[in-house]
Design a protein around this motif. Structure first.
Motif, PDB file in Angstrom:
ATOM      1  N   UNK A 449       0.840  -1.201   0.000  1.00  0.00           N
ATOM      2  CA  UNK A 449       0.000   0.000   0.000  1.00  0.00           C
ATOM      3  C   UNK A 449       0.874   1.249   0.000  1.00  0.00           C
ATOM      4  N   UNK A 450       0.255   2.396  -0.273  1.00  0.00           N
ATOM      5  CA  UNK A 450       0.950   3.681  -0.220  1.00  0.00           C
ATOM      6  C   UNK A 450       0.707   4.326   1.138  1.00  0.00           C
ATOM      7  N   UNK A 451       1.492   5.356   1.448  1.00  0.00           N
ATOM      8  CA  UNK A 451       1.337   6.016   2.737  1.00  0.00           C
ATOM      9  C   UNK A 451       0.009   6.758   2.830  1.00  0.00           C
ATOM     10  N   UNK A 452      -0.568   7.131   1.673  1.00  0.00           N
ATOM     11  CA  UNK A 452      -1.864   7.805   1.695  1.00  0.00           C
ATOM     12  C   UNK A 452      -2.942   6.937   2.296  1.00  0.00           C
ATOM     13  N   UNK A 453      -2.873   5.614   2.066  1.00  0.00           N
ATOM     14  CA  UNK A 453      -3.868   4.706   2.635  1.00  0.00           C
ATOM     15  C   UNK A 453      -3.683   4.584   4.146  1.00  0.00           C
ATOM     16  N   UNK A 454      -2.438   4.411   4.594  1.00  0.00           N
ATOM     17  CA  UNK A 454      -2.191   4.265   6.029  1.00  0.00           C
ATOM     18  C   UNK A 454      -2.524   5.540   6.795  1.00  0.00           C
ATOM     19  N   UNK A 455      -2.311   6.703   6.159  1.00  0.00           N
ATOM     20  CA  UNK A 455      -2.521   7.976   6.835  1.00  0.00           C
ATOM     21  C   UNK A 455      -3.929   8.522   6.657  1.00  0.00           C
ATOM     22  N   UNK A 456      -4.809   7.779   5.990  1.00  0.00           N
ATOM     23  CA  UNK A 456      -6.194   8.234   5.827  1.00  0.00           C
ATOM     24  C   UNK A 456      -6.850   8.366   7.209  1.00  0.00           C
ATOM     25  N   UNK A 457      -7.445   9.528   7.473  1.00  0.00           N
ATOM     26  CA  UNK A 457      -8.001   9.793   8.804  1.00  0.00           C
ATOM     27  C   UNK A 457      -9.520   9.812   8.766  1.00  0.00           C
ATOM     28  N   UNK A 458     -10.111   9.387   9.884  1.00  0.00           N
ATOM     29  CA  UNK A 458     -11.566   9.462  10.027  1.00  0.00           C
ATOM     30  C   UNK A 458     -11.952  10.813  10.617  1.00  0.00           C
ATOM     31  N   UNK A 482      -9.266  -8.868  -0.004  1.00  0.00           N
ATOM     32  CA  UNK A 482      -9.143  -7.541  -0.617  1.00  0.00           C
ATOM     33  C   UNK A 482     -10.426  -6.731  -0.419  1.00  0.00           C
ATOM     34  N   UNK A 483     -11.584  -7.366  -0.691  1.00  0.00           N
ATOM     35  CA  UNK A 483     -12.844  -6.643  -0.525  1.00  0.00           C
ATOM     36  C   UNK A 483     -13.061  -6.234   0.932  1.00  0.00           C
ATOM     37  N   UNK A 484     -12.586  -7.053   1.878  1.00  0.00           N
ATOM     38  CA  UNK A 484     -12.760  -6.735   3.287  1.00  0.00           C
ATOM     39  C   UNK A 484     -11.923  -5.500   3.666  1.00  0.00           C
ATOM     40  N   UNK A 485     -10.696  -5.422   3.161  1.00  0.00           N
ATOM     41  CA  UNK A 485      -9.856  -4.248   3.447  1.00  0.00           C
ATOM     42  C   UNK A 485     -10.452  -3.007   2.792  1.00  0.00           C
ATOM     43  N   UNK A 486     -10.917  -3.151   1.561  1.00  0.00           N
ATOM     44  CA  UNK A 486     -11.519  -2.022   0.847  1.00  0.00           C
ATOM     45  C   UNK A 486     -12.749  -1.503   1.591  1.00  0.00           C
ATOM     46  N   UNK A 487     -13.580  -2.410   2.091  1.00  0.00           N
ATOM     47  CA  UNK A 487     -14.780  -2.012   2.831  1.00  0.00           C
ATOM     48  C   UNK A 487     -14.421  -1.353   4.156  1.00  0.00           C
ATOM     49  N   UNK A 488     -13.395  -1.886   4.825  1.00  0.00           N
ATOM     50  CA  UNK A 488     -12.968  -1.296   6.102  1.00  0.00           C
ATOM     51  C   UNK A 488     -12.465   0.122   5.896  1.00  0.00           C
ATOM     52  N   UNK A 489     -11.741   0.365   4.810  1.00  0.00           N
ATOM     53  CA  UNK A 489     -11.253   1.711   4.511  1.00  0.00           C
ATOM     54  C   UNK A 489     -12.422   2.656   4.231  1.00  0.00           C
ATOM     55  N   UNK A 490     -13.420   2.184   3.482  1.00  0.00           N
ATOM     56  CA  UNK A 490     -14.580   3.023   3.182  1.00  0.00           C
ATOM     57  C   UNK A 490     -15.331   3.393   4.459  1.00  0.00           C
ATOM     58  N   UNK A 492     -14.032   3.592   7.401  1.00  0.00           N
ATOM     59  CA  UNK A 492     -13.149   4.489   8.153  1.00  0.00           C
ATOM     60  C   UNK A 492     -13.278   5.925   7.644  1.00  0.00           C
ATOM     61  N   UNK A 493     -13.304   6.105   6.329  1.00  0.00           N
ATOM     62  CA  UNK A 493     -13.409   7.446   5.760  1.00  0.00           C
ATOM     63  C   UNK A 493     -14.814   8.017   5.875  1.00  0.00           C
ATOM     64  N   UNK A 494     -15.810   7.160   5.853  1.00  0.00           N
ATOM     65  CA  UNK A 494     -17.211   7.578   6.019  1.00  0.00           C
ATOM     66  C   UNK A 494     -17.588   8.678   5.028  1.00  0.00           C
ATOM     67  N   UNK A 495     -17.168   8.523   3.777  1.00  0.00           N
ATOM     68  CA  UNK A 495     -17.533   9.487   2.746  1.00  0.00           C
ATOM     69  C   UNK A 495     -16.606  10.668   2.618  1.00  0.00           C
TER      70      UNK A 495
END
Length: 510
Positions: A449-458, A482-490, A492-495
């Motif tokens: 992954x890139x640092x942008x994914x790890x640093x994504x904040x809620x 993969x789908x589980x990680x993608x869903x968890x990120x979504x 976390x960001x909540x839009x």
């Protein structure tokens, strides 16, 4: 204007302190006085306190955005024109329209082209100087003519001038002595001059043919025509009907309107050109990015750009029984960062096709970037090569986050730290191109992954982090991971919008 020697007091508004500092240095170098604000609320307060001549206003800011700040400033500033130039990375048509509706006088896209900005400042400065000259003239006229602003010409029923004020002398070029006793058609061009008597008689007959507060074309003594507004009232003096015409020369207003229209036309042309260039760039990037290797069934990936173009790229290719994958992150965002990736992609696909080892590919990529990239620009990268028959691979990481190897039960069995500098900083003979070796058990997966994914904040400021990846991958079958990680990120960001380019790559290791 609140300036001396033709210089301006400029209010610069941006929530990025670095941008503010750069603007301040640039404007000070031009000799302008600079007032700073970091959000819309501060901008409104600074405007009320400092009364600047011009405002450079960012759009996307916390607390209050630039659109709302512009509306409030324009509402506060009814008597004096203060130009507002929007500075923003937003360049869609709706943003342009909303900016003009909010009261913007001009627009400049980020990153700022300081040559264009200086030209716009000079243009606005000339307009403000013209406005100041007009204002000073009006003040003198008020003092001389007892606060009378416009030409006042009084006519009898035949259309003969019986009186005129000093403003009429200034506007038309005729002295009052010369005007009195002449027909009013002296102040009108053809064909209005020949038709005026019939209009006057219709008006006196009750037809109100002349009307009030309408735009007309008037004529000066030297024959020059100019736009004016005319308001007509009727009075009775000594049992004689008289008409009083109030004429205002609106040449400067029309010139200012024309200037604004021209600025809007140039702004639209600049916007259209930018859109065309971005469309061409998008087509070129599309051809480079979407190669056949990305359709490999063992590869799962996503790229979420923070701007129109992504500085993150993902590439994959096969050579005989080897699988190559690259995840790279260029400095910055948008088109500039995306263009930095073109030589990386070209070299990667050519060398992977020829079955080069990881060490050689890293060396070539680094040398290419070192020779072609400006100072301060570099590319963080993770490059791996998997020999699926031997279940043996190599991985090299420079500047990107650590990579993870998960087993079939979702347990992280090994991590690969970022042990090298990004590509393009040092010459190739000064960097360590040696990859780390790895082996795996059946049904394992590598996650990059890139640092942008790890640093994504809620909404609370909490980062997704490697803990977010591990939590999403735990106790999940490889096919759904993969789908589980993608869903968890979504979730976390909540839009929320991405603050940085985000990329994720999950590779099945059979």
């Amino acid at each position: 204007m609140n300036n001396h020697g033709g210089k301006m007091k400029i209010l610069a508004v941006d929530d990025n302190r670095t941008n503010l500092h750069i603007l301040q240095v640039f404007l000070n170098r031009l000799g302008h006085e600079v007032v700073l604000a970091e959000n819309g609320v501060e901008a409104v307060e600074r405007f009320a306190a400092e009364q600047p001549d011009l405002i450079l206003l960012d759009i996307m800011m916390p607390i209050m955005d630039g659109f709302e700040a512009a509306r409030r400033i324009k509402a506060m500033n009814q008597e004096r024109w203060t130009p507002v130039i929007f500075l923003s990375a937003l360049n869609r048509e709706e943003n342009l329209v909303e900016g003009l509706d909010a009261g913007a006088d001009d627009y400049l896209a980020k990153p700022i082209n300081f040559i264009v900005l200086e030209a716009k400042l000079r243009s606005m400065q000339r307009s403000l100087a013209l406005q100041q000259t007009s204002g000073d003239a009006l003040e003198r006229i008020r003092a001389i003519s007892n606060s009378v602003l416009d030409a006042i010409v009084t006519l009898d029923e035949s259309g003969t001038v019986i009186a005129g004020n000093r403003a009429s002398e200034r506007i038309f070029g005729w002295s009052t002595t010369e005007l009195v006793g002449c027909n009013i058609d002296l102040l009108l061009p053809e064909p209005q001059a020949s038709e005026h008597d019939s209009f006057l008689q219709r008006h006196l007959g009750g037809d109100n043919a002349l009307g009030a507060n309408r735009e007309v074309i008037a004529q000066r003594r030297d024959g020059q025509r100019f736009p004016a507004t005319l308001g007509v009232t009727e009075a009775t003096l000594d049992n004689q009907r008289i008409l009083v015409g109030v004429i205002r020369d609106i040449s400067q207003q029309k010139a200012a309107e024309q200037k604004l229209r021209e600025n809007a036309r140039l702004l639209q042309a600049y916007y259209d050109q930018t859109q065309n260039e971005q469309q061409l760039a998008a087509q070129l990037m599309e051809m480079q990015l979407h190669r056949a290797g990305l359709k490999d069934p063992r590869l799962h990936y996503m790229v979420i750009p923070a701007a129109s173009f992504s500085g993150d790229i993902i590439a994959a290719a096969r050579s005989n029984h080897r699988f190559y994958a690259l995840l790279a992150d260029a400095t910055g965002h948008g088109l500039t960062a995306a263009i930095s990736m073109l030589p990386v992609l070209t070299l990667f696909y050519r060398m992977a096709k020829l079955d080069f080892p990881v060490r050689d590919i890293i060396g070539e990529l680094n040398q290419q970037l070192k020779e072609s990239m400006p100072v301060g620009r570099f590319v963080a990268a993770t490059l791996l090569c998997l020999d699926e028959e031997r279940r043996h691979g190599e991985i090299w990481i420079g500047g990107t986050p650590e990579a993870f190897l998960f087993d079939r039960w979702g347990r992280c069995t090994r991590s690969f730290p970022s042990a090298n500098l990004p590509l393009g900083i040092l010459p190739s003979d000064e960097i360590n191109c040696t990859p780390v070796e790895l082996n795996w058990e059946p049904e394992s997966q590598l996650i990059l992954c890139s640092d942008g994914l790890l640093e994504a904040t809620d909404a609370t400021g909490r980062q997704f982090g490697s803990a977010g990846i591990s939590a999403a991958a735990a106790n999940i079958a490889p096919a759904q991971r993969f789908q589980q990680i993608e869903s968890a990120l979504a979730r976390h960001l909540a839009g929320a919008l991405a603050a940085d380019d985000m990329s994720l790559m999950v590779i099945d290791c059979l």
